[in-house]
Design a protein around this motif. Structure first.
Motif, PDB file in Angstrom:
ATOM      1  N   SER A 105       0.825  -1.213   0.000  1.00  0.00           N
ATOM      2  CA  SER A 105       0.000   0.000   0.000  1.00  0.00           C
ATOM      3  C   SER A 105       0.856   1.259   0.000  1.00  0.00           C
ATOM      4  O   SER A 105       0.444   2.299  -0.539  1.00  0.00           O
ATOM      5  CB  SER A 105      -0.952   0.006   1.206  1.00  0.00           C
ATOM      6  N   TRP A 106       2.037   1.173   0.585  1.00  0.00           N
ATOM      7  CA  TRP A 106       2.964   2.311   0.598  1.00  0.00           C
ATOM      8  C   TRP A 106       3.568   2.553  -0.786  1.00  0.00           C
ATOM      9  O   TRP A 106       3.995   3.650  -1.109  1.00  0.00           O
ATOM     10  CB  TRP A 106       4.051   2.070   1.638  1.00  0.00           C
ATOM     11  N   GLY A 107       3.595   1.518  -1.608  1.00  0.00           N
ATOM     12  CA  GLY A 107       4.192   1.634  -2.932  1.00  0.00           C
ATOM     13  C   GLY A 107       5.704   1.537  -2.917  1.00  0.00           C
ATOM     14  O   GLY A 107       6.386   2.261  -3.656  1.00  0.00           O
ATOM     15  N   ALA A 108       6.229   0.645  -2.083  1.00  0.00           N
ATOM     16  CA  ALA A 108       7.684   0.484  -1.991  1.00  0.00           C
ATOM     17  C   ALA A 108       8.270   0.044  -3.327  1.00  0.00           C
ATOM     18  O   ALA A 108       7.649  -0.703  -4.081  1.00  0.00           O
ATOM     19  CB  ALA A 108       8.026  -0.538  -0.910  1.00  0.00           C
ATOM     20  N   ASP A 109       9.487   0.507  -3.597  1.00  0.00           N
ATOM     21  CA  ASP A 109      10.213   0.080  -4.795  1.00  0.00           C
ATOM     22  C   ASP A 109      10.954  -1.228  -4.564  1.00  0.00           C
ATOM     23  O   ASP A 109      11.136  -2.015  -5.501  1.00  0.00           O
ATOM     24  CB  ASP A 109      11.204   1.166  -5.221  1.00  0.00           C
ATOM     25  N   ARG A 110      11.411  -1.437  -3.344  1.00  0.00           N
ATOM     26  CA  ARG A 110      12.129  -2.661  -2.990  1.00  0.00           C
ATOM     27  C   ARG A 110      11.780  -3.028  -1.552  1.00  0.00           C
ATOM     28  O   ARG A 110      11.495  -2.159  -0.718  1.00  0.00           O
ATOM     29  CB  ARG A 110      13.653  -2.499  -3.121  1.00  0.00           C
TER      30      ARG A 110
ATOM     31  N   TYR B  30       4.206 -12.573  -1.839  1.00  0.00           N
ATOM     32  CA  TYR B  30       3.041 -11.700  -1.883  1.00  0.00           C
ATOM     33  C   TYR B  30       3.348 -10.204  -1.937  1.00  0.00           C
ATOM     34  O   TYR B  30       2.430  -9.390  -1.995  1.00  0.00           O
ATOM     35  CB  TYR B  30       2.123 -12.009  -0.704  1.00  0.00           C
ATOM     36  N   THR B  31       4.594  -9.836  -1.934  1.00  0.00           N
ATOM     37  CA  THR B  31       4.939  -8.432  -2.151  1.00  0.00           C
ATOM     38  C   THR B  31       4.844  -8.128  -3.638  1.00  0.00           C
ATOM     39  O   THR B  31       5.107  -8.987  -4.485  1.00  0.00           O
ATOM     40  CB  THR B  31       6.359  -8.134  -1.647  1.00  0.00           C
ATOM     41  N   SER B  32       4.499  -6.899  -3.960  1.00  0.00           N
ATOM     42  CA  SER B  32       4.310  -6.518  -5.362  1.00  0.00           C
ATOM     43  C   SER B  32       5.528  -5.834  -5.956  1.00  0.00           C
ATOM     44  O   SER B  32       5.475  -5.373  -7.096  1.00  0.00           O
ATOM     45  CB  SER B  32       3.081  -5.608  -5.495  1.00  0.00           C
ATOM     46  N   MET B  33       6.624  -5.784  -5.196  1.00  0.00           N
ATOM     47  CA  MET B  33       7.866  -5.190  -5.677  1.00  0.00           C
ATOM     48  C   MET B  33       8.993  -6.210  -5.546  1.00  0.00           C
ATOM     49  O   MET B  33       8.846  -7.215  -4.843  1.00  0.00           O
ATOM     50  CB  MET B  33       8.195  -3.914  -4.878  1.00  0.00           C
TER      51      MET B  33
END
Length: 208
Positions: free
Chosen positions: A95-100, A161-164
């Motif tokens: 949700s934070w939109g992390a890059d890594r 399950y992470t998107s990055m």
């Protein structure tokens, strides 16, 4: 016109200084996840040192290095000894939109003589995940000089399950008596966090 020129010059000099100082990660969002915490101690060393404590110490160093040397924006799954579920860690980063996403752990074995360094990414991860894993693993080997147990893939929850692009470090074995003693040394764990940072910088192709 002269005032505008001076303002542009100041901006360019400031930007140049930032790059020179190692601020090559400005604008990059890195999620640092010290594994375990609270009621979940993780692995426990022969004399009682807990993995959750070491993970938090290394994760905090990593956060500080990313901010101070790289200029990155950093969010942590935990900053104190509290329990955070795996799903909460993943959802927060997504949700934070992390890059890594960097998950910090330390290994254990029923054989106390075992020691070494492993680094994981998701089995079906992107090429960025594999590159991040490989770059951080190389730096961790340089940090500890421990046996190379390899770069590996797994379906661990935080990897899957992470998107990055995400990695999980197992820098050493807290179950090894000599290693547990080293992990009690704040200088030793500071270097571990710093070398993870160096691996991330290598992944992005920036100076440190």
């Amino acid at each position: 016109m002269k005032k505008v020129f001076l303002m542009v010059l100041v901006f360019v000099l400031a930007l140049s200084f930032s790059v020179y100082a190692g601020g090559g990660l400005v604008g990059t969002k890195i999620y640092v996840d010290p594994g375990h915490g609270g009621s979940d101690s993780g692995a426990v060393g022969p004399t009682g040192l807990t993995e959750k404590e070491v993970n938090l110490r290394v994760g905090t160093v990593l956060k500080n290095c990313l901010i101070e040397y790289g200029g990155a924006t950093v969010r942590m799954s935990r900053t104190t000894d509290v329990y955070v579920s795996l799903s909460d860690r993943v959802n927060d980063a997504n949700s934070w939109g992390a890059d890594r996403f960097i998950s910090v752990h330390h290994n254990a074995s029923s054989d106390p003589s075992v020691n070494g360094t492993e680094t994981y990414c998701y089995t079906y991860g992107s090429s960025y995940s594999f590159d991040l894993r490989n770059k951080v693993h190389a730096q961790l080997l340089a940090w500890g000089g421990l046996p190379d147990r390899g770069t590996k893939t797994a379906d661990f929850y935080v990897l899957k399950y992470t998107s990055m692009p995400t990695i999980l470090t197992e820098a050493s074995f807290i179950s090894n008596p000599d290693e547990e003693a080293r992990l009690r040394d704040a200088g030793y764990t500071w270097r571990e966090g710093y070398y993870i940072y160096k691996g991330i910088a290598d992944h992005y192709g920036v100076s440190y």
